[in-house]
Design a protein around this motif. Structure first.
Motif, short mmCIF file in Angstrom:
data_model
loop_
_atom_site.label_atom_id
_atom_site.label_comp_id
_atom_site.label_asym_id
_atom_site.label_seq_id
_atom_site.Cartn_x
_atom_site.Cartn_y
_atom_site.Cartn_z
N ALA A 91 27.41 49.74 44.54
CA ALA A 91 28.36 49.48 43.44
C ALA A 91 29.39 48.43 43.85
N LEU A 92 29.88 48.53 45.10
CA LEU A 92 30.84 47.55 45.58
C LEU A 92 30.22 46.17 45.68
N ALA A 93 28.96 46.10 46.14
CA ALA A 93 28.27 44.81 46.24
C ALA A 93 28.08 44.19 44.86
N GLY A 107 15.61 44.52 45.70
CA GLY A 107 14.90 44.99 44.52
C GLY A 107 15.44 46.31 44.00
N VAL A 108 14.79 46.82 42.97
CA VAL A 108 15.22 48.08 42.36
C VAL A 108 14.04 49.03 42.14
N GLU A 109 12.92 48.80 42.81
CA GLU A 109 11.73 49.61 42.58
C GLU A 109 11.60 50.74 43.60
N ASN A 129 14.57 48.43 47.47
CA ASN A 129 15.69 48.94 46.68
C ASN A 129 16.86 49.23 47.62
N PRO A 130 18.07 49.42 47.09
CA PRO A 130 19.24 49.61 47.96
C PRO A 130 19.41 51.02 48.49
N PRO A 248 25.67 51.87 34.89
CA PRO A 248 24.28 52.20 34.55
C PRO A 248 23.27 51.69 35.57
N THR A 249 23.52 50.52 36.15
CA THR A 249 22.60 50.00 37.17
C THR A 249 22.59 50.91 38.39
N VAL A 250 23.76 51.32 38.85
CA VAL A 250 23.86 52.19 40.02
C VAL A 250 23.16 53.52 39.74
N LEU A 251 23.45 54.13 38.60
CA LEU A 251 22.86 55.43 38.29
C LEU A 251 21.35 55.33 38.08
N SER A 252 20.89 54.23 37.52
CA SER A 252 19.44 54.06 37.31
C SER A 252 18.72 54.00 38.65
N VAL A 253 19.25 53.26 39.60
CA VAL A 253 18.61 53.17 40.91
C VAL A 253 18.71 54.51 41.65
#
Length: 470
Positions: A91-93, A107-109, A129-130, A248-253
């Protein structure tokens, strides 16, 4: 017959010497009590100091999106955050480097592989992914800071804002982790060789290990998760930590990758974005509502806390928290305490009027408005129980549910448990619900506890007060 969640929590509700107990707190107490004897799992041995943890430690905490905190057990015991740090550093990044730059680098997979697998994307050479170690090492380099020391300062201050307090780091664990970090070093050099880690390998590892060594407790994790649940705003301190658009991006990953090769089973059973760590911490987030923080060191084969997994599973089932469960959240319930002047329109004799006027401080009316969800039920329960703290028994409380348009069944259970707790404290409660046939039945202390007319309920309370006074 199966024991209901309400039955399981009743002894924890009634056992408090401090009077009525909030039903969410009682629910945590019941789960903690039932799982404390679970001896499954093993301590993490790859980091020597983590293998020395006390396997009996077990803490649970829950923080709502409006800042109410409930905690039980060893919820104040501090431990290193380890991989639970990953979504928050991500989230900070995103906030510092921007979503475009971060997603170009990581990535996010989901991978279906363990968190430390030597795996990069075949076509790009990026970490998948992170939430895996390779992705987290690179993500930690994307926060603001020209040097490793500056990036560590940014991570410490950012994570402290998520937790709502200044976080320290554990230098001993950090050194222990560096000494046992051959696989992370291999991942870093693999990324370096692919051209996807444009940073010094030792600096990158130093920042990542530092982030993992920050000290938190179960309460901190619940507040950090609730900050995501509340759209990036810490609900305890009120600070906007990251922009709501990034959440939403953080929670989705977290939802797809947070529990590693156990992510599928987790989401089927619990249904919440979550992240675990090898020190035994875990955070699970119900967007817009609340977050759970757990701590218990013994881990399963996926590296997830055994007790933490079971606690989150049970609370998700009992409170209907699964993200794909039908229903809605709606706007917060408005709780209005009308005080001792809440009276019916019944005609009274002059003597009755004199008695009611002298003792009207024992009569109370609360009206609940809007949909009843977990978050709004928590607010309603808190208002009811806080108001009752100053009452000298006996008192009469009328709760008007008529303006409520939608009820989440587990939220009804919580409100009922708050009512039960008040009844245990010699508060005589009447519920007003005009559409009972369309809702889950209320189980009050007597069959007459639920009425369909507010004035009738107020009159009934007055009659009982007059009778009680002879």
């Amino acid at each position: 017959m199966a024991t209901s969640a309400r039955d399981r929590t009743s002894e924890h509700r009634k056992g408090s010497p401090d009077g009525p107990v909030h039903p969410l707190h009682a629910r945590l107490q019941a789960v903690h009590h039932d799982l404390s004897g679970d001896t499954g799992g093993e301590l993490r041995s790859s980091i020597p100091l983590l293998a020395e943890a006390d396997p009996d430690l077990f803490g649970l905490a829950l923080t709502t999106a409006d800042g109410q905190v409930h905690q039980v057990g060893d919820s104040g015991h501090r431990f290193t955050v380890q991989s639970v740090v990953k979504p928050f550093v991500y989230a900070l990044a995103l906030a510092d480097a921007g979503p475009e730059a971060v997603m170009a680098a990581v990535g996010v997979e989901p991978t279906g592989e363990p968190f430390n697998a030597l795996v990069l994307e075949a076509e790009t050479g990026r970490p998948p992914n992170p939430m895996v170690n390779a992705g987290a090492i690179l993500t930690a380099c994307l926060v603001d800071g020209e040097t490793a020391a500056a990036r560590k300062d940014r991570i410490r201050s950012g994570l402290s804002a998520f937790a709502g307090r200044d976080l320290d780091d554990d230098e001993q664990v950090s050194e222990s982790e560096k000494g046992a970090g051959a696989r992370n070093r291999a991942l870093s050099w693999l990324m370096k060789d692919n051209g996807t880690l444009p940073y010094d390998v030792e600096d990158a590892l130093d920042v990542y290990v530092f982030a993992c060594s920050l000290l938190v407790d179960a309460r901190d994790l619940s507040v950090m998760g609730a900050t995501l649940a509340a759209g990036g705003r810490n609900p305890v301190t009120g600070e906007q930590v990251v922009d709501a658009e990034l959440v939403p991006t953080v929670l989705s990953v977290m939802g797809t990758c947070g529990m590693y090769d156990g992510a599928g089973g987790w989401f089927v059973k619990v249904g919440l974005p979550a992240k675990s760590g090898v020190a035994g911490g875990m955070v699970a987030v119900q967007p817009g509502q609340l977050a759970l923080g757990t701590y218990s060191p013994p881990l399963d084969e996926h590296g997830n806390s055994v007790r933490g997994f079971k606690a989150c599973t049970r609370l998700s089932e009992e409170l209907g928290m699964h993200e794909f469960r039908p229903g809605g959240r709606g706007l917060p319930v408005t709780v209005r305490l009308d005080g001792p002047d809440a009276r019916s329109s019944a005609g009274r004799t002059s003597e009755e009027e004199d008695v009611l006027a002298a003792h009207c401080s024992r009569l109370h009316l609360v009206r609940l408005q809007g949909p009843l969800t977990l978050l709004t039920a928590d607010s309603a329960c808190t208002a009811l129980l806080e108001a009752a703290k100053g009452w000298e028994a006996p008192h009469w409380l009328t709760v008007d549910l008529s303006p409520i348009g939608w009820l989440h069944p587990p939220a009804v259970d919580l409100l009922q448990e708050a009512v039960d707790s008040l009844v245990d404290s010699d508060v005589h409660v009447r519920l007003v619900d005009r559409v009972r046939e369309n809702r889950r039945p209320w189980e009050g202390a007597t069959p007459d506890d639920t009425l369909d007319d507010l004035d009738a309920a107020l009159r009934s309370a007055e009659d009982e007060l007059l009778a009680r006074l002879g």
